[in-house]
Design a protein around this motif. Structure first.
Motif, mmCIF file in Angstrom:
data_model
loop_
_atom_site.group_PDB
_atom_site.id
_atom_site.type_symbol
_atom_site.label_atom_id
_atom_site.label_comp_id
_atom_site.label_asym_id
_atom_site.label_seq_id
_atom_site.Cartn_x
_atom_site.Cartn_y
_atom_site.Cartn_z
ATOM 1 N N SER A 1 27.023 -17.870 70.475
ATOM 2 C CA SER A 1 27.476 -17.784 69.086
ATOM 3 C C SER A 1 26.746 -18.808 68.233
ATOM 4 O O SER A 1 26.429 -19.901 68.686
ATOM 5 N N ASN A 2 26.494 -18.433 66.997
ATOM 6 C CA ASN A 2 25.902 -19.351 66.029
ATOM 7 C C ASN A 2 26.652 -19.155 64.718
ATOM 8 O O ASN A 2 26.184 -18.479 63.811
ATOM 9 N N ASP A 3 27.840 -19.712 64.639
ATOM 10 C CA ASP A 3 28.663 -19.518 63.450
ATOM 11 C C ASP A 3 28.839 -20.796 62.622
ATOM 12 O O ASP A 3 29.732 -20.881 61.794
ATOM 13 N N ARG A 4 27.975 -21.790 62.850
ATOM 14 C CA ARG A 4 28.077 -23.043 62.091
ATOM 15 C C ARG A 4 27.846 -22.776 60.610
ATOM 16 O O ARG A 4 26.903 -22.086 60.242
ATOM 17 N N SER A 5 28.714 -23.350 59.781
ATOM 18 C CA SER A 5 28.556 -23.137 58.347
ATOM 19 C C SER A 5 29.225 -24.273 57.576
ATOM 20 O O SER A 5 30.338 -24.688 57.913
ATOM 21 N N PRO A 6 28.566 -24.779 56.519
ATOM 22 C CA PRO A 6 29.218 -25.757 55.659
ATOM 23 C C PRO A 6 30.461 -25.131 55.015
ATOM 24 O O PRO A 6 30.514 -23.912 54.803
ATOM 25 N N LEU A 7 31.438 -25.959 54.719
ATOM 26 C CA LEU A 7 32.651 -25.499 54.046
ATOM 27 C C LEU A 7 32.990 -26.537 52.981
ATOM 28 O O LEU A 7 33.372 -27.661 53.320
ATOM 29 N N THR A 8 32.805 -26.175 51.731
ATOM 30 C CA THR A 8 33.083 -27.108 50.643
ATOM 31 C C THR A 8 34.108 -26.516 49.683
ATOM 32 O O THR A 8 34.184 -25.299 49.507
ATOM 33 N N VAL A 9 34.889 -27.397 49.089
ATOM 34 C CA VAL A 9 35.807 -27.047 48.011
ATOM 35 C C VAL A 9 35.537 -28.067 46.913
ATOM 36 O O VAL A 9 35.713 -29.267 47.129
ATOM 37 N N ILE A 10 35.082 -27.602 45.770
ATOM 38 C CA ILE A 10 34.662 -28.498 44.694
ATOM 39 C C ILE A 10 35.622 -28.395 43.518
ATOM 40 O O ILE A 10 35.993 -27.283 43.107
ATOM 41 N N VAL A 11 36.010 -29.535 42.969
ATOM 42 C CA VAL A 11 36.803 -29.595 41.738
ATOM 43 C C VAL A 11 35.839 -29.975 40.629
ATOM 44 O O VAL A 11 35.169 -31.013 40.708
ATOM 45 N N ARG A 12 35.755 -29.131 39.604
ATOM 46 C CA ARG A 12 34.824 -29.363 38.501
ATOM 47 C C ARG A 12 35.563 -29.567 37.189
ATOM 48 O O ARG A 12 36.626 -28.983 36.961
ATOM 49 N N ASP A 13 34.980 -30.364 36.323
ATOM 50 C CA ASP A 13 35.483 -30.524 34.966
ATOM 51 C C ASP A 13 35.356 -29.175 34.269
ATOM 52 O O ASP A 13 34.291 -28.553 34.319
ATOM 53 N N PRO A 14 36.423 -28.695 33.622
ATOM 54 C CA PRO A 14 36.369 -27.364 33.016
ATOM 55 C C PRO A 14 35.366 -27.258 31.864
ATOM 56 O O PRO A 14 34.863 -26.178 31.581
ATOM 57 N N ASN A 15 35.066 -28.358 31.215
ATOM 58 C CA ASN A 15 34.151 -28.323 30.075
ATOM 59 C C ASN A 15 32.700 -28.571 30.474
ATOM 60 O O ASN A 15 31.804 -27.816 30.097
ATOM 61 N N THR A 16 32.476 -29.626 31.240
ATOM 62 C CA THR A 16 31.101 -30.017 31.575
ATOM 63 C C THR A 16 30.607 -29.393 32.871
ATOM 64 O O THR A 16 29.419 -29.427 33.153
ATOM 65 N N LYS A 17 31.538 -28.857 33.678
ATOM 66 C CA LYS A 17 31.232 -28.306 35.011
ATOM 67 C C LYS A 17 30.775 -29.371 35.999
ATOM 68 O O LYS A 17 30.328 -29.078 37.103
ATOM 69 N N GLU A 18 30.906 -30.651 35.632
ATOM 70 C CA GLU A 18 30.553 -31.762 36.514
ATOM 71 C C GLU A 18 31.496 -31.780 37.717
ATOM 72 O O GLU A 18 32.703 -31.581 37.579
ATOM 73 N N ALA A 19 30.930 -32.027 38.906
ATOM 74 C CA ALA A 19 31.752 -32.160 40.111
ATOM 75 C C ALA A 19 32.535 -33.464 40.025
ATOM 76 O O ALA A 19 31.958 -34.534 39.848
ATOM 77 N N LEU A 20 33.859 -33.360 40.144
ATOM 78 C CA LEU A 20 34.730 -34.533 40.058
ATOM 79 C C LEU A 20 35.224 -34.985 41.432
ATOM 80 O O LEU A 20 35.600 -36.139 41.607
ATOM 81 N N GLY A 21 35.245 -34.087 42.369
ATOM 82 C CA GLY A 21 35.745 -34.397 43.701
ATOM 83 C C GLY A 21 35.868 -33.137 44.506
ATOM 84 O O GLY A 21 35.377 -32.075 44.118
ATOM 85 N N GLY A 22 36.535 -33.256 45.650
ATOM 86 C CA GLY A 22 36.742 -32.106 46.501
ATOM 87 C C GLY A 22 36.589 -32.438 47.966
ATOM 88 O O GLY A 22 36.740 -33.590 48.375
ATOM 89 N N ILE A 23 36.263 -31.417 48.739
ATOM 90 C CA ILE A 23 36.158 -31.532 50.189
ATOM 91 C C ILE A 23 34.762 -31.116 50.635
ATOM 92 O O ILE A 23 34.213 -30.128 50.146
ATOM 93 N N ILE A 24 34.232 -31.878 51.573
ATOM 94 C CA ILE A 24 33.018 -31.499 52.286
ATOM 95 C C ILE A 24 33.405 -31.377 53.753
ATOM 96 O O ILE A 24 33.993 -32.297 54.326
#
Length: 141
Positions: free
Chosen positions: A34-57
């Motif tokens: 099996s080769n099912d390795r995959s990044p999993l991210t959840v990003i919280v962005r500013d609604p106006n600027t779309k800047e990444a504010l935090g989240g999960i890597i």
């Protein structure tokens, strides 16, 4: 017979990381088929600027999700957003076929937050500063 050199370093080394990753992944793929390795991210962005504010890597592999880093700025804490981000991570892991997830946090960070969200401690190791510990946690998905 040649003696291999062993080096110890403290700088990021993309060449080494690639060599280790390719070798280990090839070994795992051969054993598991099996080769099912995959990044999993959840990003919280500013609604106006779309800047990444935090989240999960994190990442997923072989039916397990790894939560590697999770951060939200102080201004976004205490509103329930952290729980929503964590749930999004868990839901995506489930959709990938992960049956469990693992993480570690530090005793002065967020073990209580994770426990409130159904995570269970399975190990703890003392670390600096004095009185602190790394808390290893898992959750069945």
């Amino acid at each position: 017979m040649k003696t291999n050199l062993i080096e110890v370093g403290n700088e990021p080394n993309p060449e080494l990381e690639e060599a280790i990753s390719v070798g280990l992944n090839a070994f795992n793929d051969q054993i598991t088929g099996s080769n099912d390795r995959s990044p999993l991210t959840v990003i919280v962005r500013d609604p106006n600027t779309k800047e990444a504010l935090g989240g999960i890597i994190g990442r997923s592999s072989l039916g397990l999700a790894f939560l590697d880093l999770f951060h939200l700025p102080d201004a976004l804490r205490g509103s329930g957003l952290g729980t929503k981000v964590l749930k999004a991570f868990e839901d995506e892991a489930r959709s990938r076929g992960c049956r469990s997830a693992v993480l570690y946090t530090i005793s002065f960070q967020a073990p209580g937050f994770y426990e409130k969200n159904g995570w269970i401690r399975f190990g703890e190791i003392a670390c600096d500063p004095e009185g602190a510990s790394r808390v290893f946690m898992s959750k069945k998905l």
